[in-house]
Scaffold this motif. Structure first.
Motif, PDB file in Angstrom:
ATOM      1  N   UNK A 163      58.122  51.174  62.615  1.00  0.00           N
ATOM      2  CA  UNK A 163      59.257  50.277  62.850  1.00  0.00           C
ATOM      3  C   UNK A 163      60.559  51.038  62.645  1.00  0.00           C
ATOM      4  N   UNK A 164      61.560  50.677  63.420  1.00  0.00           N
ATOM      5  CA  UNK A 164      62.859  51.334  63.338  1.00  0.00           C
ATOM      6  C   UNK A 164      63.645  50.754  62.166  1.00  0.00           C
ATOM      7  N   UNK A 165      63.689  51.509  61.065  1.00  0.00           N
ATOM      8  CA  UNK A 165      64.501  51.115  59.927  1.00  0.00           C
ATOM      9  C   UNK A 165      65.829  51.865  59.987  1.00  0.00           C
ATOM     10  N   UNK A 166      66.802  51.368  59.287  1.00  0.00           N
ATOM     11  CA  UNK A 166      68.131  51.957  59.346  1.00  0.00           C
ATOM     12  C   UNK A 166      68.124  53.408  58.875  1.00  0.00           C
ATOM     13  N   UNK A 167      68.899  54.210  59.567  1.00  0.00           N
ATOM     14  CA  UNK A 167      69.088  55.589  59.145  1.00  0.00           C
ATOM     15  C   UNK A 167      70.007  55.637  57.927  1.00  0.00           C
ATOM     16  N   UNK A 168      69.976  56.741  57.207  1.00  0.00           N
ATOM     17  CA  UNK A 168      70.915  56.929  56.106  1.00  0.00           C
ATOM     18  C   UNK A 168      72.328  56.971  56.674  1.00  0.00           C
ATOM     19  N   UNK A 169      73.227  56.227  56.056  1.00  0.00           N
ATOM     20  CA  UNK A 169      74.564  56.097  56.639  1.00  0.00           C
ATOM     21  C   UNK A 169      75.554  57.008  55.927  1.00  0.00           C
ATOM     22  N   UNK A 170      76.549  57.519  56.660  1.00  0.00           N
ATOM     23  CA  UNK A 170      77.563  58.383  56.038  1.00  0.00           C
ATOM     24  C   UNK A 170      78.472  57.588  55.109  1.00  0.00           C
ATOM     25  N   UNK A 171      79.016  58.284  54.127  1.00  0.00           N
ATOM     26  CA  UNK A 171      80.051  57.703  53.275  1.00  0.00           C
ATOM     27  C   UNK A 171      81.385  57.755  53.999  1.00  0.00           C
ATOM     28  N   UNK A 172      82.367  56.967  53.562  1.00  0.00           N
ATOM     29  CA  UNK A 172      83.667  56.989  54.229  1.00  0.00           C
ATOM     30  C   UNK A 172      84.282  58.380  54.340  1.00  0.00           C
ATOM     31  N   UNK A 173      84.150  59.202  53.283  1.00  0.00           N
ATOM     32  CA  UNK A 173      84.753  60.530  53.346  1.00  0.00           C
ATOM     33  C   UNK A 173      84.080  61.430  54.368  1.00  0.00           C
ATOM     34  N   UNK A 174      82.801  61.159  54.647  1.00  0.00           N
ATOM     35  CA  UNK A 174      82.109  61.927  55.684  1.00  0.00           C
ATOM     36  C   UNK A 174      82.697  61.637  57.054  1.00  0.00           C
ATOM     37  N   UNK A 175      83.019  60.383  57.305  1.00  0.00           N
ATOM     38  CA  UNK A 175      83.694  60.035  58.557  1.00  0.00           C
ATOM     39  C   UNK A 175      85.062  60.702  58.645  1.00  0.00           C
ATOM     40  N   UNK A 176      85.781  60.735  57.534  1.00  0.00           N
ATOM     41  CA  UNK A 176      87.095  61.376  57.538  1.00  0.00           C
ATOM     42  C   UNK A 176      86.959  62.844  57.928  1.00  0.00           C
ATOM     43  N   UNK A 177      86.003  63.545  57.329  1.00  0.00           N
ATOM     44  CA  UNK A 177      85.800  64.957  57.646  1.00  0.00           C
ATOM     45  C   UNK A 177      85.419  65.152  59.108  1.00  0.00           C
ATOM     46  N   UNK A 178      84.444  64.365  59.574  1.00  0.00           N
ATOM     47  CA  UNK A 178      83.916  64.558  60.927  1.00  0.00           C
ATOM     48  C   UNK A 178      84.953  64.236  61.994  1.00  0.00           C
ATOM     49  N   UNK A 179      85.701  63.173  61.820  1.00  0.00           N
ATOM     50  CA  UNK A 179      86.658  62.760  62.844  1.00  0.00           C
ATOM     51  C   UNK A 179      87.964  63.547  62.758  1.00  0.00           C
ATOM     52  N   UNK A 180      88.319  63.986  61.575  1.00  0.00           N
ATOM     53  CA  UNK A 180      89.488  64.863  61.451  1.00  0.00           C
ATOM     54  C   UNK A 180      89.241  66.187  62.168  1.00  0.00           C
ATOM     55  N   UNK A 181      87.999  66.652  62.120  1.00  0.00           N
ATOM     56  CA  UNK A 181      87.652  67.897  62.804  1.00  0.00           C
ATOM     57  C   UNK A 181      87.784  67.770  64.312  1.00  0.00           C
ATOM     58  N   UNK A 182      87.810  66.529  64.820  1.00  0.00           N
ATOM     59  CA  UNK A 182      87.962  66.299  66.254  1.00  0.00           C
ATOM     60  C   UNK A 182      89.406  66.003  66.637  1.00  0.00           C
ATOM     61  N   UNK A 183      90.330  66.240  65.729  1.00  0.00           N
ATOM     62  CA  UNK A 183      91.736  66.067  66.048  1.00  0.00           C
ATOM     63  C   UNK A 183      92.248  64.656  65.894  1.00  0.00           C
ATOM     64  N   UNK A 184      91.657  63.900  64.974  1.00  0.00           N
ATOM     65  CA  UNK A 184      92.059  62.505  64.757  1.00  0.00           C
ATOM     66  C   UNK A 184      92.688  62.334  63.382  1.00  0.00           C
ATOM     67  N   UNK A 185      93.555  61.346  63.299  1.00  0.00           N
ATOM     68  CA  UNK A 185      94.028  60.858  62.006  1.00  0.00           C
ATOM     69  C   UNK A 185      93.147  59.679  61.639  1.00  0.00           C
ATOM     70  N   UNK A 186      92.545  59.726  60.473  1.00  0.00           N
ATOM     71  CA  UNK A 186      91.457  58.797  60.146  1.00  0.00           C
ATOM     72  C   UNK A 186      91.832  57.893  58.975  1.00  0.00           C
ATOM     73  N   UNK A 187      91.547  56.613  59.154  1.00  0.00           N
ATOM     74  CA  UNK A 187      91.673  55.605  58.109  1.00  0.00           C
ATOM     75  C   UNK A 187      90.258  55.114  57.824  1.00  0.00           C
ATOM     76  N   UNK A 188      89.728  55.441  56.641  1.00  0.00           N
ATOM     77  CA  UNK A 188      88.359  55.047  56.298  1.00  0.00           C
ATOM     78  C   UNK A 188      88.365  54.295  54.980  1.00  0.00           C
ATOM     79  N   UNK A 189      87.468  53.323  54.862  1.00  0.00           N
ATOM     80  CA  UNK A 189      87.398  52.530  53.637  1.00  0.00           C
ATOM     81  C   UNK A 189      86.050  51.836  53.571  1.00  0.00           C
ATOM     82  N   UNK A 190      85.779  51.224  52.447  1.00  0.00           N
ATOM     83  CA  UNK A 190      84.593  50.388  52.312  1.00  0.00           C
ATOM     84  C   UNK A 190      84.971  49.093  51.616  1.00  0.00           C
TER      85      UNK A 190
END
Length: 261
Positions: A163-190
Motif C-alpha cells: 500500500x502507498x503510505x506517505x513518504x517522509x516529508x521535508x522540514x520547513x528549512x529543507x524547503x528553504x534550502x531547496x527552493x533558495x537554490x533555485x533562485x527563489x525567496x522562500x517563506x516557510x513555516x509550520x
C-alpha cells in the motif's frame, strides 16, 4: 488485491471546512499581481481550486489530479476560465517560464523524492512567479503510527505491504534550502491546527478519506471491515470523544517561493 487507492470525493469531503483552512492560509501568503496562468497540481475534487477564481478572476486556472473520480467531481466547478484534467504530478511538465502561480496542496507527501520535482516546478514559473506548497506533517501522530503498526500485523500485512503510505516529508528549512537554490525567496513555516471534529469516531472518518485509504483499499473485502473496526477502536482510545467533539491536532508544513524576476 488492490494496491492503488481509488480516492473518494465524498469521503474526502468529510470535514471539508477543516481540510480547506490550510489551503486558504497557504494562498494568503501568495502576493501575486496581474496573474494570468495558474495550475493547481493535485486539485482533488476542485472545491478549493474554485476559490482561486475570486482571487484572480482574469486568470486561466487549471486543476490537475491523477484520480479520475476526483476530476469527475471537480467538473462541477469548471467554466471557460477554470478547467480540470487527469495528470500525474510526477510526470507533469510545463513550458519553462509559462506560469504565474503553481499550487500543490496536500499531495507531495505521497511522492518519495519530492524535492527532485521542485526545480522543474520553479522552471515552469515566469520570472516573478510563485510556487505554493502545503503538506501534512503529522506522520508521527497516533493516527498514523497506529495505522502503520496495525497494517504490519497479520492477517493484514500480506496485503498492505504494497500500500502507498506517505513518504517522509521535508522540514520547513529543507524547503528553504531547496527552493533558495533555485533562485527563489522562500517563506516557510509550520502550523499545528487543533481541529474540533463532530460525529462518532471522528478521527477514523477523517483518515478514511486520506492517510488510511491506501491501506484500506489494499485489503480484500472480508478483511477490510475487520481492519477498520480494530483501527477505529484504537483511535477512539487515543482521540477521546467528548461532549463538545473530538480534538484532532494536525501539523502542516508550508512553503511559498517567489521566483526572482
Amino acid at each position: 488485491m488492490r494496491t492503488s487507492p481509488v480516492w473518494s470525493p465524498k469521503q474526502y469531503g468529510t470535514y471539508a471546512q477543516e481540510r480547506g483552512r490550510p489551503f486558504a492560509d497557504l494562498i494568503g501568503r501568495v502576493r501575486a499581481d496581474e496573474v494570468r496562468t495558474v495550475v493547481d497540481l493535485g486539485c482533488g475534487p476542485g472545491n478549493l481550486t474554485a476559490t482561486l477564481r475570486d482571487l484572480w478572476p482574469e486568470a486561466a486556472i487549471r486543476g490537475i489530479d491523477s484520480s479520475p473520480p476526483m476530476i469527475e467531481a471537480a467538473q462541477r466547478y469548471a467554466d471557460d476560465k477554470l478547467t480540470f484534467e487527469i495528470g500525474d504530478l510526477r510526470e507533469w511538465t510545463a513550458e519553462p517560464g509559462s506560469l504565474d502561480v503553481i499550487v500543490t496542496n496536500a499531495v507531495l507527501q505521497w511522492i518519495p523524492g519530492q524535492l527532485d520535482l521542485l526545480p522543474g516546478l520553479v522552471r515552469a514559473l515566469k520570472p516573478g512567479g510563485w510556487l505554493a506548497i502545503q503538506i501534512p506533517g503529522n506522520g508521527n501522530a497516533p493516527s498514523h503510527s497506529i495505522l502503520r503498526d496495525l497494517a504490519a500485523t497479520e492477517p493484514y500485512a500480506q496485503y498492505a505491504r504494497n500500500a502507498s503510505l506517505r513518504a517522509e516529508v521535508p522540514a520547513p528549512d529543507t524547503y528553504v534550502d531547496a527552493l533558495s537554490a533555485e533562485g527563489c525567496v522562500v517563506d516557510a513555516w509550520e502550523t499545528t491546527y487543533y481541529h474540533l471534529l463532530r460525529g462518532d469516531n471522528a478521527v477514523l472518518e477523517w483518515v478514511k478519506g486520506t492517510g488510511a485509504r491506501p491501506v484500506l483499499q489494499s485489503l480484500p473485502d472480508d478483511l477490510r471491515q475487520q481492519f477498520e473496526d480494530e483501527y477505529g477502536a484504537r483511535l477512539a482510545e487515543v482521540y477521546r470523544q467528548r461532549d463538545y467533539g473530538t480534538l484532532l491536532p494536525f501539523r502542516r508544513i508550508f512553503a511559498v517561493a517567489h521566483k526572482e524576476a
